[in-house]
Design a protein around this motif. Structure first.
Motif, short mmCIF file in Angstrom:
data_model
loop_
_atom_site.label_atom_id
_atom_site.label_comp_id
_atom_site.label_asym_id
_atom_site.label_seq_id
_atom_site.Cartn_x
_atom_site.Cartn_y
_atom_site.Cartn_z
N LEU A 44 4.69 10.56 -22.69
CA LEU A 44 3.77 10.15 -23.75
C LEU A 44 2.55 11.06 -23.76
O LEU A 44 1.83 11.16 -22.76
CB LEU A 44 3.36 8.69 -23.55
N ASP A 45 2.34 11.73 -24.88
CA ASP A 45 1.14 12.54 -25.06
C ASP A 45 0.11 11.68 -25.78
O ASP A 45 0.24 11.41 -26.99
CB ASP A 45 1.48 13.78 -25.89
N PRO A 46 -0.91 11.21 -25.07
CA PRO A 46 -1.88 10.29 -25.70
C PRO A 46 -2.68 10.94 -26.83
O PRO A 46 -3.20 10.24 -27.69
CB PRO A 46 -2.80 9.88 -24.54
N SER A 47 -2.74 12.26 -26.84
CA SER A 47 -3.53 12.93 -27.88
C SER A 47 -2.86 12.85 -29.25
O SER A 47 -3.53 12.90 -30.28
CB SER A 47 -3.78 14.40 -27.51
N LEU A 67 7.04 13.08 -26.01
CA LEU A 67 7.55 14.43 -26.18
C LEU A 67 8.55 14.74 -25.07
O LEU A 67 8.34 14.35 -23.91
CB LEU A 67 6.42 15.46 -26.14
N ILE A 68 9.63 15.42 -25.41
CA ILE A 68 10.64 15.72 -24.41
C ILE A 68 10.08 16.73 -23.41
O ILE A 68 9.50 17.75 -23.79
CB ILE A 68 11.95 16.24 -25.06
N THR A 69 10.19 16.41 -22.12
CA THR A 69 9.68 17.30 -21.08
C THR A 69 10.77 17.72 -20.10
O THR A 69 10.60 18.71 -19.40
CB THR A 69 8.53 16.63 -20.31
N MET A 70 11.84 16.97 -20.02
CA MET A 70 12.98 17.34 -19.17
C MET A 70 14.26 16.97 -19.91
O MET A 70 14.38 15.85 -20.41
CB MET A 70 12.94 16.61 -17.83
N GLU A 71 15.20 17.87 -19.96
CA GLU A 71 16.45 17.63 -20.68
C GLU A 71 17.62 17.84 -19.73
O GLU A 71 17.61 18.75 -18.90
CB GLU A 71 16.55 18.57 -21.87
N ASN A 72 18.62 16.97 -19.84
CA ASN A 72 19.82 17.06 -18.99
C ASN A 72 19.46 17.08 -17.51
O ASN A 72 19.86 17.97 -16.76
CB ASN A 72 20.64 18.30 -19.36
N VAL A 73 18.69 16.09 -17.11
CA VAL A 73 18.26 15.99 -15.71
C VAL A 73 19.45 15.66 -14.81
O VAL A 73 20.26 14.80 -15.12
CB VAL A 73 17.19 14.89 -15.55
#
Length: 358
Positions: A211-214, A219-225
């Motif tokens: 979660l980007d509070p601004s 927002l996706i930050t890691m994909e296919n962990v």
């Protein structure tokens, strides 16, 4: 100039895959941010049979998580710490934030008009939506605020949810949510810690959204962990219950503590936090049955199943000690299940100990 523009765009490209050795922060501003809603819409377009109902449902769940995140962060100054004064169906004292979280999940999912059965840890009976205008084809089970006993001391807590689909010919009742975890459509948890992160799986890998509070968006930050191929040597269990453990657990814990390179013990007491660490670093998390709790402590529908689903999608294993968690057929909405999950290396070691008993 053109070269400078290209450099800025290159720096702003989103980080796609999680690698434990690469933990550098992403750029503050991105030229092409991938929000959770955008991700869902993209996945929806790939499915020819998609109607958009699931996307709407998930949008409602992420709204509930945003509201809970704000409530958790404001708990101290808003007077939300402390007990509400009642006891829930599990026999646990209810915190004020438990009630707020429960109400937010119920109201958000109900208003999506895409669900027909809701099960919450905080309510003894299922919520059956009978109004044809408000009911949908999904069944949702959730723990609105897992680890809430730790909230007063500012330890990470989270929400866990599991989404099932009712059979086409069913009117929508309690039996529709009493499905094994291998029938899950999606599962996830949202952790409220130093950052608010939502971890999701739709049966095709595990993705992490922050979660980007601004901007007020996940927002996706890691994909296919994936759980690391060389997992850390960590075991996580409440050793205060050691006197009640059955022999397989006793032998496993003793083995890893006396190994040439002893395992490190890490236990937060908040399932979301403990499982999140296990997902990213490896190791094992256990809340088994014992001589005191015959079926374990964690609930199958909204704790065991969703976490087992995520761990398996990340390349790990989840078992009761004798059976795959996702194959357990629930008989009650608040049924408990022994839970052992983590990297294959460590879960297989536990299974070897259980096999000796047979």
């Amino acid at each position: 100039d053109k070269d400078q523009i290209l450099r800025i765009r290159e720096q702003a490209k989103p980080h796609k895959e999680f690698h434990p050795e690469n933990t550098m922060a992403k750029p503050v501003f991105e030229a092409d941010p991938i929000t959770l809603t955008r991700f869902l819409l993209s996945e929806q377009q790939k499915a020819a049979e998609a109607t958009g109902d699931f996307t709407i449902l998930m949008t409602s769940i992420q709204l509930a998580c945003k509201v809970i995140s704000t409530a958790v962060r404001k708990a101290g100054i808003s007077g939300l710490y402390g007990l509400e004064g009642t006891v829930n169906v599990q026999g646990e004292e209810v915190k004020k934030l438990d009630i707020i979280s429960h109400d937010n999940f119920v109201n958000a999912i109900r208003s999506s008009t895409k669900a027909c059965v809701l099960v919450s840890e905080e309510q003894e009976d299922p919520i059956i939506i009978t109004d044809e205008k408000l009911r949908g084809r999904y069944c949702c089970a959730f723990d609105p605020l897992d680890g809430s006993s730790n909230i007063d001391c500012n330890v990470s807590v989270g929400s866990i949810f599991a989404i099932y689909k009712k059979p086409d010919n069913s009117p929508g009742g309690i039996n529709d949510i009493l499905q094994p975890g291998n029938k899950l459509v999606a599962a996830g948890y949202c952790m409220y810690g130093s950052a608010t992160q939502m971890v999701l799986s739709f049966g095709k890998g595990v993705h992490v959204f922050t979660l980007d509070p601004s901007v007020g968006e996940f927002l996706i930050t890691m994909e296919n962990v994936k759980i690391p191929e060389k997992p850390k040597t960590i075991y996580s269990i409440n050793e205060g219950n050691a006197m009640y453990w059955h022999e397989p657990i006793k032998r496993f814990v003793e083995k890893v503590k006396s190994a040439e390179k002893p395992y490190s013990a890490r236990y937060v007491g908040s399932m979301v936090a403990d499982v999140h660490r296990t997902l990213l670093y490896g190791g094992i998390f256990m809340y088994p049955n014992d001589k005191k709790t015959k079926s374990g402590k964690l609930r199958l529908l909204y704790e065991g199943n969703p976490m087992a689903f995520i761990i398996e999608q990340a390349g790990g294993k989840a078992t009761t000690g004798t059976q795959r968690i996702l194959d357990v057929v629930p008989k009650d909405i608040h049924e408990r299940v022994p839970t052992i999950l983590g990297c294959k290396r460590d879960v297989d070691m536990v299974l070897e100990e259980y096999a000796k008993e047979n």
